[in-house]
Scaffold this active site. Structure first.
Site, PDB file in Angstrom:
ATOM      1  N   GLN A 113      21.840  30.562  69.780  1.00 12.16           N
ATOM      2  CA  GLN A 113      21.033  31.790  69.845  1.00 12.16           C
ATOM      3  C   GLN A 113      21.809  32.862  70.610  1.00 12.16           C
ATOM      4  O   GLN A 113      21.355  33.992  70.726  1.00 12.16           O
ATOM      5  CB  GLN A 113      19.714  31.521  70.583  1.00 12.16           C
ATOM      6  CG  GLN A 113      18.848  30.477  69.914  1.00 12.16           C
ATOM      7  CD  GLN A 113      17.760  29.993  70.865  1.00 12.16           C
ATOM      8  OE1 GLN A 113      16.698  30.570  70.966  1.00 12.16           O
ATOM      9  NE2 GLN A 113      18.029  28.908  71.570  1.00 12.16           N
ATOM     10  N   HIS A 131      21.185  34.544  66.083  1.00 17.46           N
ATOM     11  CA  HIS A 131      20.722  35.865  66.526  1.00 17.46           C
ATOM     12  C   HIS A 131      21.822  36.919  66.420  1.00 17.46           C
ATOM     13  O   HIS A 131      21.751  37.956  67.083  1.00 17.46           O
ATOM     14  CB  HIS A 131      20.173  35.785  67.952  1.00 17.46           C
ATOM     15  CG  HIS A 131      18.894  34.979  68.049  1.00 17.46           C
ATOM     16  ND1 HIS A 131      18.322  34.604  69.232  1.00 17.46           N
ATOM     17  CD2 HIS A 131      18.085  34.486  67.077  1.00 17.46           C
ATOM     18  CE1 HIS A 131      17.213  33.905  69.001  1.00 17.46           C
ATOM     19  NE2 HIS A 131      17.058  33.813  67.694  1.00 17.46           N
ATOM     20  N   ALA A 247      24.528  22.845  82.347  1.00 13.85           N
ATOM     21  CA  ALA A 247      25.342  22.484  81.181  1.00 13.85           C
ATOM     22  C   ALA A 247      26.780  22.154  81.597  1.00 13.85           C
ATOM     23  O   ALA A 247      27.371  21.196  81.090  1.00 13.85           O
ATOM     24  CB  ALA A 247      25.341  23.634  80.182  1.00 13.85           C
TER      25      ALA A 247
HETATM   26  P1  OAD Z   1      15.965  31.781  78.158  1.00 16.58           P
HETATM   27  O1  OAD Z   1      16.339  32.733  79.237  1.00 16.58           O
HETATM   28  O2  OAD Z   1      14.593  31.887  77.582  1.00 16.58           O
HETATM   29  O3  OAD Z   1      16.154  30.277  78.642  1.00 16.58           O
HETATM   30  C1  OAD Z   1      17.331  29.861  79.290  1.00 16.58           C
HETATM   31  C2  OAD Z   1      17.190  28.384  79.630  1.00 16.58           C
HETATM   32  O4  OAD Z   1      18.410  27.969  80.204  1.00 16.58           O
HETATM   33  C3  OAD Z   1      16.073  28.054  80.629  1.00 16.58           C
HETATM   34  O5  OAD Z   1      15.338  26.935  80.161  1.00 16.58           O
HETATM   35  C4  OAD Z   1      16.852  27.736  81.914  1.00 16.58           C
HETATM   36  O6  OAD Z   1      16.173  26.754  82.720  1.00 16.58           O
HETATM   37  C5  OAD Z   1      18.140  27.173  81.344  1.00 16.58           C
HETATM   38  N1  OAD Z   1      19.316  27.241  82.233  1.00 16.58           N
HETATM   39  C6  OAD Z   1      19.568  28.078  83.256  1.00 16.58           C
HETATM   40  N2  OAD Z   1      20.773  27.819  83.794  1.00 16.58           N
HETATM   41  C7  OAD Z   1      21.293  26.780  83.086  1.00 16.58           C
HETATM   42  C8  OAD Z   1      22.532  26.062  83.151  1.00 16.58           C
HETATM   43  N3  OAD Z   1      23.472  26.345  84.057  1.00 16.58           N
HETATM   44  N4  OAD Z   1      22.721  25.058  82.251  1.00 16.58           N
HETATM   45  C9  OAD Z   1      21.769  24.743  81.335  1.00 16.58           C
HETATM   46  N5  OAD Z   1      20.595  25.394  81.240  1.00 16.58           N
HETATM   47  C10 OAD Z   1      20.366  26.410  82.090  1.00 16.58           C
HETATM   48  O7  OAD Z   1      17.087  31.948  77.005  1.00 16.58           O
HETATM   49  P2  OAD Z   1      17.023  31.487  75.485  1.00 16.58           P
HETATM   50  O8  OAD Z   1      16.215  30.260  75.317  1.00 16.58           O
HETATM   51  O9  OAD Z   1      18.423  31.512  74.978  1.00 16.58           O
HETATM   52  O10 OAD Z   1      16.609  36.586  71.651  1.00 16.58           O
HETATM   53  O11 OAD Z   1      16.243  32.708  74.831  1.00 16.58           O
HETATM   54  C11 OAD Z   1      16.021  32.707  73.446  1.00 16.58           C
HETATM   55  C12 OAD Z   1      16.043  34.107  72.909  1.00 16.58           C
HETATM   56  O12 OAD Z   1      15.134  34.927  73.652  1.00 16.58           O
HETATM   57  C13 OAD Z   1      17.371  34.822  73.062  1.00 16.58           C
HETATM   58  O13 OAD Z   1      18.287  34.523  72.023  1.00 16.58           O
HETATM   59  C14 OAD Z   1      16.977  36.276  73.010  1.00 16.58           C
HETATM   60  C15 OAD Z   1      15.754  36.217  73.917  1.00 16.58           C
HETATM   61  O14 OAD Z   1      14.810  37.209  73.712  1.00 16.58           O
HETATM   62  C16 OAD Z   1      16.793  37.831  71.187  1.00 16.58           C
HETATM   63  O15 OAD Z   1      17.262  38.719  71.870  1.00 16.58           O
HETATM   64  C17 OAD Z   1      16.412  37.995  69.752  1.00 16.58           C
END
Ligand code: OAD
Length: 265
Positions: A113, A131, A247
């Protein structure tokens, strides 16, 4: 719950060890990534309550077609800033571990994403960019792709325009309310229902259709693992293995467990 399942509050290592056994035997692995995989490269996630992009900016001001129509200069300045940050960032051990899996598992499909380009720079050969990408650009009228025109224009504080029709060029990312690129979504869904192991890394599973892929994989019989320091956000029926941690730490540990390197003398 079967004996193999590891709940969120248990010790990490048994989960990693058991999931590593499944990973080593995988024929087709799907890896789904979100902003968390780039957090250790210094790029902010979206939903962290303090540092997340959506804690500091309103998506409706910056990431919708209406926002671009209203104020393209504001939208381009935000994406210009994100392009600069992504260019300055380096892939971390999480990205590199995912890239290495391509040489260890017969078939790997990486679905991301993220729009930051770090998977490619870490060596992943063909990420499915659900995305879009910060580094691609589309004509806002005709949808045609135009690379390489943007930096010069933004540096000169001009809005980039389509060389064919003169309409404004827009960032080649998916905005709220827009459909995902058809081919990328089709490939992501097909791989998720065909794989035998599915690993989700650094996503909060809040934005569909990407958020539905782990459940599709589990329903089709795949073993699912979730790498995230926070609880997965998926029900335990879907998140078979929660591998808690960053990660950049969990991926190398998982690879070392699944494919131990022989000791040198
Ligand atoms: P989020 O910000 O919603 O989620 C990030 C996730 O990564 C959370 O569950 C954190 O706990 C986790 N996290 C933080 N640090 C980490 C690390 N060092 N290692 C592993 N995990 C970690 O981001 P996305 O799920 O990517 O879309 O968000 C999805 C979509 O929402 C994005 O692509 C964007 C956003 O709106 C668009 O812009 C269309």
């Amino acid at each position: 719950m079967s004996d193999d399942r590891v709940s969120d509050d248990q010790d990490t290592s048994p989960g990693v060890a058991r999931f590593a056994t499944r990973l080593r035997a995988a024929r087709h692995l799907v890896v789904l990534t979100g902003a968390g995989v780039s957090a250790e490269s210094g790029l902010p996630t979206f939903r962290d309550p303090l540092t997340g992009l959506w804690a500091r900016y309103r998506p409706e001001d910056l990431a919708t077609p209406e926002a671009f129509a209203r104020d393209p200069a504001l939208v381009w300045s935000w994406y210009g800033m994100r392009r600069d940050a992504a260019r300055a960032a380096l892939p971390n051990p999480g990205h590199r571990g995912i890239a290495r899996l391509e040489s260890l598992v017969p078939r790997v499909t990486l679905i991301t994403q993220n729009v930051d380009g770090l998977h490619r720079r870490a060596g992943s050969s063909e990420p499915v960019e659900l995305h879009g990408s910060l580094f691609s650009t589309r004509c806002s009228r005709e949808g045609t792709m135009h690379e390489g025109l943007v930096d010069r224009e933004l540096e000169a504080a001009r809005l980039p325009r389509c060389p064919d029709c003169g309409a404004l060029l827009r960032p080649g990312v998916v905005w709220f309310g827009e459909a995902l690129p058809e081919d990328a979504l089709r490939r992501a869904q097909a791989a998720s229902t065909a794989c035998d192991v599915f690993l989700s890394v650094g996503t909060s599973h809040q934005v569909y259709p990407a958020a539905g892929l782990p459940a599709s994989a589990a329903a089709a019989g795949a073993t699912v693992g979730i790498v995230d320091p926070a609880p997965s956000g998926l029900g335990m029926s879907e998140a078979v293995y929660h591998l808690p941690g960053k990660a950049g730490e969990v991926l190398p540990a998982l690879l070392a467990e699944a494919w131990p390197r022989p000791m040198s003398s």
